[in-house]
Design an enzyme around this catalytic site. Structure first.
Site, PDB file in Angstrom:
ATOM      1  N   GLU A  95       0.815  -1.211   0.000  1.00 39.22           N
ATOM      2  CA  GLU A  95       0.000   0.000   0.000  1.00 39.22           C
ATOM      3  C   GLU A  95       0.852   1.266   0.000  1.00 39.22           C
ATOM      4  O   GLU A  95       0.574   2.219  -0.714  1.00 39.22           O
ATOM      5  CB  GLU A  95      -0.933   0.013   1.228  1.00 39.22           C
ATOM      6  CG  GLU A  95      -1.972  -1.088   1.192  1.00 39.22           C
ATOM      7  CD  GLU A  95      -3.110  -0.860   2.182  1.00 39.22           C
ATOM      8  OE1 GLU A  95      -4.034  -1.668   2.189  1.00 39.22           O
ATOM      9  OE2 GLU A  95      -3.078   0.127   2.936  1.00 39.22           O
ATOM     10  N   ARG A  98       2.340   2.668  -3.176  1.00 39.99           N
ATOM     11  CA  ARG A  98       1.441   3.289  -4.155  1.00 39.99           C
ATOM     12  C   ARG A  98       1.471   4.821  -4.073  1.00 39.99           C
ATOM     13  O   ARG A  98       0.949   5.489  -4.956  1.00 39.99           O
ATOM     14  CB  ARG A  98       0.009   2.758  -3.960  1.00 39.99           C
ATOM     15  CG  ARG A  98      -0.098   1.231  -4.124  1.00 39.99           C
ATOM     16  CD  ARG A  98       0.187   0.812  -5.561  1.00 39.99           C
ATOM     17  NE  ARG A  98      -0.705   1.470  -6.466  1.00 39.99           N
ATOM     18  CZ  ARG A  98      -1.961   1.100  -6.699  1.00 39.99           C
ATOM     19  NH1 ARG A  98      -2.425   0.035  -6.092  1.00 39.99           N
ATOM     20  NH2 ARG A  98      -2.713   1.760  -7.534  1.00 39.99           N
ATOM     21  N   SER A 109      15.459  -6.784  -0.634  1.00 39.73           N
ATOM     22  CA  SER A 109      15.067  -7.519  -1.833  1.00 39.73           C
ATOM     23  C   SER A 109      15.220  -9.017  -1.680  1.00 39.73           C
ATOM     24  O   SER A 109      16.300  -9.515  -1.328  1.00 39.73           O
ATOM     25  CB  SER A 109      15.929  -7.050  -3.006  1.00 39.73           C
ATOM     26  OG  SER A 109      15.832  -7.959  -4.072  1.00 39.73           O
ATOM     27  N   GLY A 110      14.168  -9.744  -1.972  1.00 40.09           N
ATOM     28  CA  GLY A 110      14.221 -11.201  -1.952  1.00 40.09           C
ATOM     29  C   GLY A 110      15.062 -11.780  -3.076  1.00 40.09           C
ATOM     30  O   GLY A 110      15.368 -12.973  -3.082  1.00 40.09           O
ATOM     31  N   ASN A 208       8.406  14.580   1.863  1.00 34.36           N
ATOM     32  CA  ASN A 208       8.391  15.957   2.352  1.00 34.36           C
ATOM     33  C   ASN A 208       7.052  16.207   3.054  1.00 34.36           C
ATOM     34  O   ASN A 208       6.136  15.386   2.951  1.00 34.36           O
ATOM     35  CB  ASN A 208       8.646  16.939   1.207  1.00 34.36           C
ATOM     36  CG  ASN A 208       7.573  16.902   0.145  1.00 34.36           C
ATOM     37  OD1 ASN A 208       6.393  17.054   0.446  1.00 34.36           O
ATOM     38  ND2 ASN A 208       7.965  16.699  -1.109  1.00 34.36           N
ATOM     39  N   ARG A 210       4.500  17.900   2.439  1.00 32.38           N
ATOM     40  CA  ARG A 210       3.308  17.866   1.604  1.00 32.38           C
ATOM     41  C   ARG A 210       2.905  16.431   1.272  1.00 32.38           C
ATOM     42  O   ARG A 210       1.747  16.046   1.433  1.00 32.38           O
ATOM     43  CB  ARG A 210       3.543  18.642   0.300  1.00 32.38           C
ATOM     44  CG  ARG A 210       2.284  18.779  -0.515  1.00 32.38           C
ATOM     45  CD  ARG A 210       2.540  19.477  -1.843  1.00 32.38           C
ATOM     46  NE  ARG A 210       1.280  19.854  -2.465  1.00 32.38           N
ATOM     47  CZ  ARG A 210       1.160  20.365  -3.672  1.00 32.38           C
ATOM     48  NH1 ARG A 210       2.234  20.597  -4.394  1.00 32.38           N
ATOM     49  NH2 ARG A 210      -0.013  20.661  -4.158  1.00 32.38           N
ATOM     50  N   ARG A 219      -4.163   7.425   5.054  1.00 26.98           N
ATOM     51  CA  ARG A 219      -3.787   6.233   5.805  1.00 26.98           C
ATOM     52  C   ARG A 219      -4.057   6.338   7.305  1.00 26.98           C
ATOM     53  O   ARG A 219      -3.521   5.553   8.091  1.00 26.98           O
ATOM     54  CB  ARG A 219      -2.316   5.905   5.540  1.00 26.98           C
ATOM     55  CG  ARG A 219      -1.963   5.740   4.074  1.00 26.98           C
ATOM     56  CD  ARG A 219      -2.772   4.648   3.389  1.00 26.98           C
ATOM     57  NE  ARG A 219      -2.385   4.505   1.968  1.00 26.98           N
ATOM     58  CZ  ARG A 219      -2.916   3.616   1.144  1.00 26.98           C
ATOM     59  NH1 ARG A 219      -3.868   2.797   1.559  1.00 26.98           N
ATOM     60  NH2 ARG A 219      -2.540   3.563  -0.121  1.00 26.98           N
TER      61      ARG A 219
END
Lengths: 265, 265, 265, 265
Positions: A95, A98, A109-110, A208, A210, A219
């Site tokens: 989420e 996005r 990283s896998g 930042n 904003r 969220r």
């Protein structure tokens, strides 16, 4: 790629502030250039004075900052920055990532390392049982205690324990298969396909004020916000940690954000 | 949220073109406004003429488009757009969604629907066994046949079958636990925490030729590219499908991209 | 670089639609993937049915689109695109180009061509005289007629004529000096330094409904908007032309935007 | 809005560093999270050790940073930030503001204040005379001395003086008309339409090393760069000032950028 450890189950999501730049004074400095040109520099270097000739502080510009938020003049809030180091399950990253604008990420990283067997289990007080008139767009959930009032505490508690058992069984199976795949020398980026979205991952996040406020507005759940959001519980846990750090570093901006319905400018 | 189906295991990743706008002619139209002002409009509305007074087509501007790519004048490639509908495992989305600029996404949500039990299994010809001198930064893998030359085909084949069995066992367990969690009326956004990154998800993707070329340059492996990338096999499968659709719609731009070392302008 | 023409003074700002992609149906298609997965494709390819089994049209989803705007779910509005070709003074571009996200531009260049001597003069009905209690943040202006009610129509009219005369004198002087500089073989990018921000320039603009609504919310004045903006008159002229084209292509989205206080989702 | 001053003509473009965050160590910290997960935090908080157990410094990771630049792994360069306060003519801002991604701006506004009468005049050593085989795409210019070798120094010098006289005459006329318009109480956003692009304006600029390198690659001319740019002289003056500040704060990143053909990662 050889480290092996016992699975760890946790509900903790951690957000650490790594560095920051700017502050409420930079919001004022940025906004004032419109009307003051070169003189606006004084708000950044600390030489600004109030009308009364006293040393200026951001508190002298509470009204301006509130006006900027209310009128949605967003750009003055981009001349600050903050970096977090966050440890959260992959379903949170799904989420968070996005948020594209004003957000920078670098994540574990896998493909390049063996992921640690740390998995997410919900805390007991998480609202998690669907209410009877549940709708996807406005998800509402009961805690164990709330459900317990309806169907009995022990039954509710049993359900929670069953959920945790289900998750842990699945997590363990996935990690065992993952390690078996790695042991056969498969591409780590293939061996991990069975790993669950409940596994933890570390990620750098730079944003930042904003973009951070846009993140908070979507969220976090605040009933009195102008546009009420219904975020996933776990990303709200992260967002609330972010919010607290933000409130400490940009107190006047934060107050203006809250007082103006938590709409990002 | 009540639909239940048998698990499906597949290697297929599908990319469907939904709509597009523009073409090579818009690249020229956009670039020519610098030097021709209002006259550049004629490249967009089809009234442009060549120096010889013939109807202009993008083929008459191959040199200009190549020059733009080579000199990295990127903005003329932003006045086209294309939308894809893609069905791919979550581990592909985890990478794809990191492309933030010039990319728009809307994806299926485990919070709002029960995810279908469709899971990824690698095809037999996927390079997947680590070579002896394997390094994370330049991952190189052998196919079953290549490994078979070293350790015997049957042993290699067995390993592949074991991998698939591991994945399928883990996938099945995860989905069973997921359904059990849903059946207990848990928040779907919690019930799904055990689902693997190998589960499929559908997503809309809208981008423009500039952002698309940036995606291709990082998510395809071409030994002769100016900056050689080592992408995950599965995202390259998707990227190659994207590439083919792009090549058909913007043939001159695509050729210029390839001939200039696959560096996105 | 040798073309010379007589100065032209105009108040006209033109916005031409060049191409577009998508529509209200793509907003629904994008949003529905969250809850319907692969089935959402039917909204894009025209095979979707209503609950009653009739062919679905976007009008059947007015409520959903309104909900998306109201709740500020912005991403479904990014799977459409539109390109404009705009002829406007540089002072309009100075503001328009500040819209960075979801906007692509290619503009005529004074480094690469001789700019045409087309200059902006305000129309007589432009509100342009400062009111007595004028404040920069909430600029309010009177038209000639309104000012005429206070100080006499002829006096007001004379002021307007004097303004136009001042602008035209300055424009002419600047263009003469510009041509003299070019005639001495100076860098066109230097020769033009005296040209005014009132000179016209052509520019391609590509955006999507989401970025377009953000532009409209800041560049149009609507007293009943949730956050009332006070844009420059001339960029509002352009924005209103953009708005009309948008309203025709995305009528349901546009209506939702207006009914929800013109806040961009 | 009543301040009036004598016109000032200058060639100076100033770039002041206001604040920054991060450094080469954050590039390494961001990159290492891929392969090291949580341990990458040590590069940010100063506790990292080299393989030999000594305190780690960014110099120990010169090879990694160079690799990231070369392979165009760009995201690790986004976890730093820097703010500049810049005084430059509007024609410089017209170009600079076209950098949309990773750049934030707040600029002085002719709608909200009376612009100062400070105007740009080229320095004598600016290459500014078109060469005989001049082409827009690869603009090349001679300095006064270089032109003087061909047509005589005095003639060349006279041309320069005539250019400056032309500019100054036009600047003065424009500013006089501007003040006359303001005196008649016109909208400042209209009164200023005659002001030239050679007038100065102050602007805050915040960016990160990645966006900054993209800016440098396009706005500086280096014959040995992989993609040679031909920027306007005046924006290169600003870019070189930016470059020097960047080189001091991120010395290893900067070196890698230069050694890899000045292609932004």
């Amino acid at each position: 790629m050889t480290k092996r450890t016992q699975p760890k189950f946790t509900s903790e999501i951690t957000v650490r502030k790594v560095q920051d730049m700017g502050g409420d004074h930079m919001v004022v400095a940025a906004a004032r250039v419109s009307t003051s040109g070169e003189e606006a520099y004084s708000y950044a270097d600390g030489t600004a004075l109030t009308k009364d000739g006293l040393p200026w502080t951001p508190k002298d510009s509470v009204g301006l900052i509130s006006y900027l938020v209310k009128q949605r003049h967003g750009t003055p809030f981009e001349h600050s920055a903050i970096t977090f180091f966050v440890h959260a399950p992959i379903f949170v990253w799904r989420e968070w990532h996005r948020h594209r604008i004003g957000f920078s990420y670098n994540e574990e990283s896998g493909r390049y390392k063996q992921l640690d067997p740390t998995f997410y289990i919900p805390p007991m007080d998480r609202p998690m049982f669907k209410v009877d008139d549940w709708k996807p767009g406005r998800p509402k959930f009961l805690t164990i205690n709330q459900l317990g009032d309806e169907i009995g505490w022990e039954t509710a508690q049993n359900r929670y324990e069953q959920l945790c058992a289900n998750l842990m069984l699945s997590y363990k199976t996935a990690y065992e298969m993952y390690e078996a795949n790695l042991a056969m020398d498969f591409d780590p980026g293939l061996a991990r396909d069975c790993l669950p979205v409940g596994i933890y991952s570390s990620c750098w996040v730079t944003c930042n004020p904003r973009s951070l406020m846009a993140f908070l507005s979507l969220r976090t759940h605040e009933p009195e916000a102008k546009a009420v959001s219904y975020p996933l519980y776990e990303i709200e846990v992260a967002a609330r940690a972010v919010e607290q750090i933000f409130a400490e570093g940009w107190p006047i901006t934060y107050k203006a954000f809250c007082e103006n319905g938590r709409v990002a400018p």
